[in-house]
Design an enzyme around this catalytic site. Sequence first.
Site, PDB file in Angstrom:
ATOM      1  N   GLN A  33     -12.811  13.499  12.149  1.00  0.00           N
ATOM      2  CA  GLN A  33     -13.836  13.040  11.208  1.00  0.00           C
ATOM      3  C   GLN A  33     -15.238  13.301  11.736  1.00  0.00           C
ATOM      4  O   GLN A  33     -15.422  13.667  12.889  1.00  0.00           O
ATOM      5  CB  GLN A  33     -13.654  11.538  10.964  1.00  0.00           C
ATOM      6  CG  GLN A  33     -13.641  10.706  12.241  1.00  0.00           C
ATOM      7  CD  GLN A  33     -12.926   9.372  12.101  1.00  0.00           C
ATOM      8  OE1 GLN A  33     -12.807   8.849  10.999  1.00  0.00           O
ATOM      9  NE2 GLN A  33     -12.466   8.817  13.208  1.00  0.00           N
TER      10      GLN A  33
ATOM     11  N   HIS B 250     -15.497  -8.566  11.950  1.00  0.00           N
ATOM     12  CA  HIS B 250     -14.580  -8.618  13.101  1.00  0.00           C
ATOM     13  C   HIS B 250     -14.020 -10.023  13.334  1.00  0.00           C
ATOM     14  O   HIS B 250     -12.856 -10.176  13.693  1.00  0.00           O
ATOM     15  CB  HIS B 250     -15.285  -8.094  14.357  1.00  0.00           C
ATOM     16  CG  HIS B 250     -15.540  -6.617  14.289  1.00  0.00           C
ATOM     17  ND1 HIS B 250     -16.720  -6.031  14.665  1.00  0.00           N
ATOM     18  CD2 HIS B 250     -14.732  -5.605  13.872  1.00  0.00           C
ATOM     19  CE1 HIS B 250     -16.628  -4.722  14.493  1.00  0.00           C
ATOM     20  NE2 HIS B 250     -15.440  -4.434  14.012  1.00  0.00           N
TER      21      HIS B 250
ATOM     22  N   ASP C 207     -13.628   1.117  17.742  1.00  0.00           N
ATOM     23  CA  ASP C 207     -14.923   0.603  18.214  1.00  0.00           C
ATOM     24  C   ASP C 207     -14.750  -0.612  19.116  1.00  0.00           C
ATOM     25  O   ASP C 207     -15.637  -0.944  19.903  1.00  0.00           O
ATOM     26  CB  ASP C 207     -15.821   0.267  17.021  1.00  0.00           C
ATOM     27  CG  ASP C 207     -15.125  -0.649  16.031  1.00  0.00           C
ATOM     28  OD1 ASP C 207     -15.039  -1.852  16.300  1.00  0.00           O
ATOM     29  OD2 ASP C 207     -14.640  -0.160  14.983  1.00  0.00           O
TER      30      ASP C 207
ATOM     31  N   ASP D  47      -1.449   8.533  16.028  1.00  0.00           N
ATOM     32  CA  ASP D  47      -1.314   8.174  14.619  1.00  0.00           C
ATOM     33  C   ASP D  47      -0.488   6.883  14.517  1.00  0.00           C
ATOM     34  O   ASP D  47       0.655   6.834  14.963  1.00  0.00           O
ATOM     35  CB  ASP D  47      -0.606   9.326  13.891  1.00  0.00           C
ATOM     36  CG  ASP D  47      -0.570   9.113  12.387  1.00  0.00           C
ATOM     37  OD1 ASP D  47      -0.818   7.974  11.934  1.00  0.00           O
ATOM     38  OD2 ASP D  47      -0.296  10.096  11.675  1.00  0.00           O
TER      39      ASP D  47
ATOM     40  N   ASP E 201      -7.299  -2.429  11.060  1.00  0.00           N
ATOM     41  CA  ASP E 201      -8.743  -2.245  10.924  1.00  0.00           C
ATOM     42  C   ASP E 201      -9.021  -0.778  10.626  1.00  0.00           C
ATOM     43  O   ASP E 201      -9.548  -0.036  11.451  1.00  0.00           O
ATOM     44  CB  ASP E 201      -9.423  -2.681  12.234  1.00  0.00           C
ATOM     45  CG  ASP E 201     -10.931  -2.552  12.157  1.00  0.00           C
ATOM     46  OD1 ASP E 201     -11.464  -2.388  11.043  1.00  0.00           O
ATOM     47  OD2 ASP E 201     -11.578  -2.608  13.220  1.00  0.00           O
ATOM     48  N   SER E 202      -8.635  -0.366   9.424  1.00  0.00           N
ATOM     49  CA  SER E 202      -8.700   1.057   9.093  1.00  0.00           C
ATOM     50  C   SER E 202     -10.044   1.426   8.487  1.00  0.00           C
ATOM     51  O   SER E 202     -10.835   0.571   8.113  1.00  0.00           O
ATOM     52  CB  SER E 202      -7.615   1.374   8.073  1.00  0.00           C
ATOM     53  OG  SER E 202      -7.920   0.700   6.876  1.00  0.00           O
ATOM     54  N   THR E 203     -10.261   2.728   8.361  1.00  0.00           N
ATOM     55  CA  THR E 203     -11.368   3.221   7.540  1.00  0.00           C
ATOM     56  C   THR E 203     -10.935   3.143   6.079  1.00  0.00           C
ATOM     57  O   THR E 203      -9.834   2.670   5.779  1.00  0.00           O
ATOM     58  CB  THR E 203     -11.690   4.682   7.919  1.00  0.00           C
ATOM     59  OG1 THR E 203     -10.468   5.425   7.903  1.00  0.00           O
ATOM     60  CG2 THR E 203     -12.279   4.763   9.314  1.00  0.00           C
ATOM     61  N   ASP E 204     -11.774   3.625   5.165  1.00  0.00           N
ATOM     62  CA  ASP E 204     -11.377   3.660   3.754  1.00  0.00           C
ATOM     63  C   ASP E 204     -10.113   4.524   3.613  1.00  0.00           C
ATOM     64  O   ASP E 204      -9.904   5.441   4.412  1.00  0.00           O
ATOM     65  CB  ASP E 204     -12.496   4.279   2.890  1.00  0.00           C
ATOM     66  CG  ASP E 204     -13.766   3.431   2.904  1.00  0.00           C
ATOM     67  OD1 ASP E 204     -13.678   2.242   3.242  1.00  0.00           O
ATOM     68  OD2 ASP E 204     -14.831   3.969   2.577  1.00  0.00           O
TER      69      ASP E 204
HETATM   70  N1  AG3 Z   1     -13.289  -0.652   9.051  1.00  0.00           N
HETATM   71  C1  AG3 Z   1     -13.498  -0.870   7.624  1.00  0.00           C
HETATM   72  C2  AG3 Z   1     -14.696  -0.134   7.126  1.00  0.00           C
HETATM   73  C3  AG3 Z   1     -14.708   0.124   5.671  1.00  0.00           C
HETATM   74  C4  AG3 Z   1     -16.090   0.351   5.225  1.00  0.00           C
HETATM   75  N2  AG3 Z   1     -16.163   1.177   4.064  1.00  0.00           N
HETATM   76  C5  AG3 Z   1     -17.296   1.762   3.669  1.00  0.00           C
HETATM   77  N3  AG3 Z   1     -18.400   1.577   4.302  1.00  0.00           N
HETATM   78  N4  AG3 Z   1     -17.238   2.548   2.631  1.00  0.00           N
HETATM   79  C6  AG3 Z   1     -14.353  -0.955   9.906  1.00  0.00           C
HETATM   80  C7  AG3 Z   1     -14.090  -0.712  11.337  1.00  0.00           C
HETATM   81  C8  AG3 Z   1     -14.862  -1.647  12.174  1.00  0.00           C
HETATM   82  N5  AG3 Z   1     -14.157  -2.048  13.324  1.00  0.00           N
END
Ligand code: AG3
Length: 288
Positions: free
Chosen positions: A36, A67, A91, A142, A160-163
């Site tokens: 990414q 968090h 992070d 993964d 704690d994923s991304t979108d």
């Molecule tokens: N994980 C969820 C972030 C989602 C935010 N989405 C967005 N900004 N479109 C965050 C990871 C932090 N540890």
Amino acid sequence: MERRVPDLWFTEYQTPNLRLGLRIKDVLLNKRSSYQHILVVDTMEYGRVLVLDGAIQLTEKDEFCYHEMMAHLLLCAHPNPEEVLVIGGGDGGVVREVLKHETVKKVTLVDIDEEVIKASKTFFPAVSCALDDKCVEIRPMDALLFVKGHFNEFDVVIIDSTDPVDFARGLFEPAFFKDVYVALKEEGMMVAQTESPFSEPDLLRDAVRGLRMAFEKVFLAWGVVPTYPTGLWTYAIGSKKLDPRMQKRPAPQRTKYYSDAMHSLAFELPPFINEIINGGNLEEAKGD
Ligand code: AG3
């Protein structure tokens, strides 16, 4: 003529028609990893900000809102959480909160992208501070593969994923929730971040539906995260046995968002969120 400073802004397109703009003081990192795009900027309003593929993951000023909820909702609802799995979260923000619980013996962090861990250690020392703790094992891989090899091992799993785009998409699927179920112990529970009911109602509904296919009990909690799309965020919980609304252990000291009172408040759903996940059916809304 007066001297002028350049006017730099970071923009996140939260939806095609809604954007959040943060005025930039400095650009600290701007690179592509194998997975990414990673951006770290210092901003006037929110301090340093970590951005992955254009989406804000955390800011120095409001990261605690997210968090703390991700970690303490379940760790305080479990009588004796010892083994914790964190998926994503390279992070280190969730791991830092998890380690505030003295019962915890081991935290396994599975993040696909080591570059995020590196960036956090370099630019967010107050977020990544627990990553070098002796109780933490880091597995850069993964998570879809990781969970397949684990049975009856974890008390709490935190996703704690991304979108849900690209490699993170699978982390919102019923098949993955079923694998997490198997990786959990008898009294195990999992929580996943499930985005905003304003901007992503369908995603929220589908995630809750997927969890219901895998778990006996499913609950939803909500909270505020100012820099995430629309500022209103959800946390979906799957549980084998325990009712996560019942707090078993008190909030750790020195939290800034989570507290004993916030624990029960988080499970009180505004009717429009209940409508999204239950079509207004109050019986189901109770969660069990
Ligand atoms: N994980 C969820 C972030 C989602 C935010 N989405 C967005 N900004 N479109 C965050 C990871 C932090 N540890």
